[in-house]
Structure formats: C-alpha cells, structure tokens
Enzyme design. Structure first.
Site, PDB file in Angstrom:
ATOM      1  N   HIS A  76      -7.802   7.217   1.423  1.00 20.47           N
ATOM      2  CA  HIS A  76      -7.522   5.879   0.897  1.00 20.47           C
ATOM      3  C   HIS A  76      -7.633   5.814  -0.638  1.00 20.47           C
ATOM      4  O   HIS A  76      -8.048   4.785  -1.187  1.00 20.47           O
ATOM      5  CB  HIS A  76      -8.468   4.878   1.544  1.00 20.47           C
ATOM      6  CG  HIS A  76      -7.910   3.504   1.676  1.00 20.47           C
ATOM      7  ND1 HIS A  76      -7.506   2.763   0.592  1.00 20.47           N
ATOM      8  CD2 HIS A  76      -7.657   2.748   2.764  1.00 20.47           C
ATOM      9  CE1 HIS A  76      -7.063   1.596   1.024  1.00 20.47           C
ATOM     10  NE2 HIS A  76      -7.132   1.561   2.339  1.00 20.47           N
ATOM     11  N   SER A  77      -7.248   6.884  -1.337  1.00 18.84           N
ATOM     12  CA  SER A  77      -7.317   6.849  -2.803  1.00 18.84           C
ATOM     13  C   SER A  77      -6.351   5.830  -3.382  1.00 18.84           C
ATOM     14  O   SER A  77      -5.226   5.688  -2.908  1.00 18.84           O
ATOM     15  CB  SER A  77      -6.985   8.228  -3.383  1.00 18.84           C
ATOM     16  OG  SER A  77      -8.059   9.099  -3.129  1.00 18.84           O
ATOM     17  N   TYR A  78      -6.828   5.142  -4.425  1.00 18.58           N
ATOM     18  CA  TYR A  78      -5.991   4.227  -5.198  1.00 18.58           C
ATOM     19  C   TYR A  78      -5.638   4.953  -6.479  1.00 18.58           C
ATOM     20  O   TYR A  78      -6.524   5.270  -7.288  1.00 18.58           O
ATOM     21  CB  TYR A  78      -6.761   2.963  -5.566  1.00 18.58           C
ATOM     22  CG  TYR A  78      -7.079   2.027  -4.433  1.00 18.58           C
ATOM     23  CD1 TYR A  78      -7.984   2.380  -3.432  1.00 18.58           C
ATOM     24  CD2 TYR A  78      -6.516   0.760  -4.384  1.00 18.58           C
ATOM     25  CE1 TYR A  78      -8.296   1.502  -2.415  1.00 18.58           C
ATOM     26  CE2 TYR A  78      -6.831  -0.127  -3.362  1.00 18.58           C
ATOM     27  CZ  TYR A  78      -7.721   0.246  -2.382  1.00 18.58           C
ATOM     28  OH  TYR A  78      -8.040  -0.623  -1.374  1.00 18.58           O
ATOM     29  N   GLU A 136      -1.038   6.048   1.922  1.00 21.79           N
ATOM     30  CA  GLU A 136      -1.910   6.520   3.003  1.00 21.79           C
ATOM     31  C   GLU A 136      -1.042   7.104   4.103  1.00 21.79           C
ATOM     32  O   GLU A 136      -0.412   6.360   4.860  1.00 21.79           O
ATOM     33  CB  GLU A 136      -2.722   5.352   3.564  1.00 21.79           C
ATOM     34  CG  GLU A 136      -3.563   4.614   2.546  1.00 21.79           C
ATOM     35  CD  GLU A 136      -3.873   3.179   2.997  1.00 21.79           C
ATOM     36  OE1 GLU A 136      -4.460   2.993   4.064  1.00 21.79           O
ATOM     37  OE2 GLU A 136      -3.499   2.241   2.264  1.00 21.79           O
ATOM     38  N   ARG A 145      -4.617  -0.612  11.332  1.00 23.61           N
ATOM     39  CA  ARG A 145      -5.015  -1.688  12.239  1.00 23.61           C
ATOM     40  C   ARG A 145      -4.652  -1.416  13.697  1.00 23.61           C
ATOM     41  O   ARG A 145      -3.631  -0.788  13.983  1.00 23.61           O
ATOM     42  CB  ARG A 145      -4.347  -3.000  11.812  1.00 23.61           C
ATOM     43  CG  ARG A 145      -4.852  -3.462  10.463  1.00 23.61           C
ATOM     44  CD  ARG A 145      -4.191  -4.742   9.990  1.00 23.61           C
ATOM     45  NE  ARG A 145      -4.883  -5.280   8.824  1.00 23.61           N
ATOM     46  CZ  ARG A 145      -4.654  -4.888   7.564  1.00 23.61           C
ATOM     47  NH1 ARG A 145      -3.738  -3.963   7.312  1.00 23.61           N
ATOM     48  NH2 ARG A 145      -5.351  -5.391   6.570  1.00 23.61           N
ATOM     49  N   HIS A 201      -9.278   0.253  10.069  1.00 26.17           N
ATOM     50  CA  HIS A 201      -9.913   1.492   9.620  1.00 26.17           C
ATOM     51  C   HIS A 201     -11.113   1.876  10.487  1.00 26.17           C
ATOM     52  O   HIS A 201     -12.150   2.313   9.983  1.00 26.17           O
ATOM     53  CB  HIS A 201     -10.307   1.395   8.149  1.00 26.17           C
ATOM     54  CG  HIS A 201      -9.141   1.228   7.217  1.00 26.17           C
ATOM     55  ND1 HIS A 201      -7.911   1.794   7.454  1.00 26.17           N
ATOM     56  CD2 HIS A 201      -9.013   0.541   6.039  1.00 26.17           C
ATOM     57  CE1 HIS A 201      -7.070   1.488   6.458  1.00 26.17           C
ATOM     58  NE2 HIS A 201      -7.711   0.713   5.604  1.00 26.17           N
TER      59      HIS A 201
HETATM   60  C1  GAL Z   1      -5.292  -0.792   3.459  1.00 28.52           C
HETATM   61  C2  GAL Z   1      -4.680  -1.918   4.245  1.00 28.52           C
HETATM   62  C3  GAL Z   1      -4.843  -3.190   3.445  1.00 28.52           C
HETATM   63  C4  GAL Z   1      -6.295  -3.423   3.090  1.00 28.52           C
HETATM   64  C5  GAL Z   1      -6.895  -2.167   2.483  1.00 28.52           C
HETATM   65  C6  GAL Z   1      -8.379  -2.286   2.271  1.00 28.52           C
HETATM   66  O1  GAL Z   1      -5.165   0.406   4.165  1.00 28.52           O
HETATM   67  O2  GAL Z   1      -3.320  -1.653   4.496  1.00 28.52           O
HETATM   68  O3  GAL Z   1      -4.330  -4.287   4.172  1.00 28.52           O
HETATM   69  O4  GAL Z   1      -6.992  -3.812   4.246  1.00 28.52           O
HETATM   70  O5  GAL Z   1      -6.668  -1.071   3.294  1.00 28.52           O
HETATM   71  O6  GAL Z   1      -8.722  -3.285   1.400  1.00 28.52           O
END
Ligand code: GAL
Length: 355
Positions: free
Chosen positions: A177-179, A314, A79, A104
């Site tokens: 941004h991998s989960y 991240e 952010r 992002h």
């Molecule tokens: C992350 C962020 C979260 C949310 C997510 C996307 O990087 O820290 O707050 O926005 O991305 O859903």
C-alpha cells in the site's frame, strides 16, 4: 545492509529498520513492523535524492495511522461486501471496519504485526520477512504462512515477492500500500504527475461504499481512460459519478495480460523531478488510488501531508472477487502455493522527451 533500531512497541517488542543502497545511490528502507516500506531515496534528474514514498518517523504512528502508508496488506487486500463470503459451503463473517464492509482484512491486520526476518541476502540486496496468520485470524479460514521479500536491484527497481501457503482453503490476495510522490513525499499533490495505464476496463462501484457492481466496463470515452498518458489531475474532479463516489480515483482496473505472466502495466512521470516509475506485475488487476482520504497529518521529517499527496498502485485480485464469479478468483486451495510478484522501477527523463 544497515540495521537500525526503529523503536519499541507498548509491549516491549523492538522493531528495526533495514536499509540497502545500490550502485546508483538508490536507497530502500523497510521495517519488520508490517513488512512496511518506509523510505525510498531515488536520484532525480540532477542526481539529488528524493524520498518518493509517504510514511511516518515512528512505529507508533504506523500503528495508529489509518492510511496504510507503505504497508503489506493481507491476507486479503481491498473490500469484501458485508465482510461475508462462502468457501466449501461454509459462510465466513469478517469484522466490519469500513462502512458496512471489510477493508484490508479488518482491524489489527498484518500491517500492525512484527514480522520475522527469515533471510537477508546482502549480494542480491534482498530481505525476506515471514509471518503466520493463524486459523480464524480476523475470521479467515486456515493457518496462512506468508513470506514477503523486498529486493533492490542494480536496475533501480524494488521487487516485491509474496508467497503463501494455507492448511485450509482460504483467500490469498496480498498487496503493498505504498503512496508514491515522485516529486518527494513532502512535495504536495500528485495531480501534476502523468500516468499511463494499459487497462482498457475497470470495475465500477455501486456507491460511496466502493463495492464493485460486478460489471467490467470499458474506460474508453470516460475520465478512467489512461491508455494514453494523461495528467492525473486533468479529469479527477470531472462530473462523473464514479469519481464523485470516491472523491477522485479509487478504482480497480483490469489488466490486459495473461494470468500469472509479468506485464508492465503502468508508467508514472513527474515533470518537476524528472523521475519516472514503471510498474510490472503478474496479478490480474490494480487499485489506482489518489489518496483522496488522506486527512491533514504529520508525516516523515515534520512534513504535513494533505489529500492527494500520494498515489497508490495496489496490484491485486479485484475487490470483492471472492463473491463475484466474473472476476479472477483469489481462492487459495489448501496445500497449494500462492506466489506473486510486483516491481516498481525508477528512472529519469527530460520534460521534452515523449511520454
Ligand atoms: C485503499 C482503498 C481506499 C482507502 C485506502 C486507505 O486501498 O482503495 O478506499 O480505504 O485504501 O485509506
């Protein structure tokens, strides 16, 4: 490498999947749409492959989704307060796409673009993507020329390398941004995973909008302390204001090592599968996010994903760092090279081994 068509976008552009498999039967699949990591098959304690990253089955779902599953984010991850910053005396205004702030880099970010395949090295199991973000793209200064590569090593690591070059001073702060869910992407919450994080401090946020106060606060004595391995779910719902703001963990942690030097900063362990993940970076900080904002939705193979089904680590410069003198700066000077690396390595261990 195996190349397969992934699908066709509305404007007729075809996008592809690229897969590599190593000697230990670990498979990594990425797509040129957003340079996104789509699938990661990792053998568990019994040798059974589990896909440990969340994602979708079609390119359209990647374009519509708001979770950034597997995507490369840039040129600025995280952010920026009110989407505003100043470089060389000039004020820049980015689009506002998250409450009052920019998240992002804004809408139609690089995760929605088709990247070129610049190089494939079959022996190294490496694919290199290339994309130019033009001057004034989402309001950022400078033509930013990016290269991003994924390598699958014989040591069961995926190595992510980022390079960038701009013709004007700009912000360079890219991430992936991998989960991850080490029980499998379809296996429910990650609250039972254990996490060890070397960070001794983090950057508290002002409120629900998640902009840091500017303070660097110790984790000691708070639920933010993961310096000894701890179940992610242990304190996640604690009565602690920072966790209430985000509905769980969604915070930037400052890493203790030297700037630009690779350091192992995190280890995650899933007792159910026996799969562990060690994470290494040369970046100064990491956003630890527990997927609090995943709304119920259809993921890969018909799986239904819910809140906290995946965790993100991240690697980054701290959120809003461009406006915070106390944080390492994400400023990239014209003509200088941005170059960073993050690795995720996978291995197994038995429940009774120390963690
Ligand atoms: C992350 C962020 C979260 C949310 C997510 C996307 O990087 O820290 O707050 O926005 O991305 O859903």
């Amino acid at each position: 490498m195996e190349k397969k068509k992934f699908g066709t976008l509305h404007d007729g552009t075809e996008v592809f999947l690229y897969s590599f498999t190593n000697q230990n039967k670990m498979t990594m699949t990425v797509t040129d749409l957003g340079a996104t990591l789509v699938q990661l098959l990792v053998p568990d304690l019994e040798g059974k492959p589990r896909d440990v990253v969340l994602g979708y089955d079609t390119p359209q779902e990647y374009l519509l989704g708001d979770c950034y599953f597997g995507a490369v984010i840039g040129r600025n991850g995280n952010r920026i307060d009110k989407g505003r910053f100043t470089i060389d005396g000039k004020v820049y205004q980015l689009p506002i796409n998250d409450n009052e702030n920019n998240l992002h880099s804004g809408p139609n970010g690089i995760q929605t673009r088709k990247w070129d395949v610049a190089d494939v090295d079959e022996n190294a199991r490496r694919i290199t993507f290339h994309l130019v973000s033009p001057d004034n793209d989402n309001g950022f200064p400078g033509n930013f020329d990016m290269e991003m590569s994924y390598t699958l090593t014989d040591e069961d690591a995926i190595v992510l390398r980022y390079r960038g070059f701009s013709d004007k001073d700009t912000i360079a702060n890219m991430t992936n941004h991998s989960y991850f869910n080490l029980a499998g992407h379809d296996a429910g919450t990650i609250e039972g995973h254990l996490l060890k994080l070397t960070a001794e401090s983090y950057t508290p946020v002002r409120d629900e909008q998640a902009i840091p106060t500017g303070e660097i606060a110790p984790v000691a004595g708070t639920p933010m302390d993961f310096t000894s391995a701890k179940k992610i779910g242990r304190d996640i719902d604690a009565d602690f204001e920072q966790l209430k703001f985000a509905g769980g963990y969604d915070h930037n942690f400052m890493l203790p090592g030297e700037e630009d030097e690779l350091q192992k900063f995190a280890e995650v362990y899933c007792p159910e599968s026996g799969i562990c993940m060690g994470v290494v970076t040369d970046l100064p900080a990491v956003q630890f996010y527990t997927g609090n904002f995943i709304t119920d939705q259809k993921g890969k193979g018909g799986a239904i994903y819910h809140k906290r089904q995946g965790l993100c680590l991240e690697t980054q410069y701290a959120p809003n760092a461009i406006n915070e003198p106390a944080f390492y700066s994400p400023l990239l000077k014209a003509g200088e090279r941005y170059e960073t690396e993050t690795r995720y390595r996978f291995y197994t261990r038995n429940l009774d081994e120390d963690f």
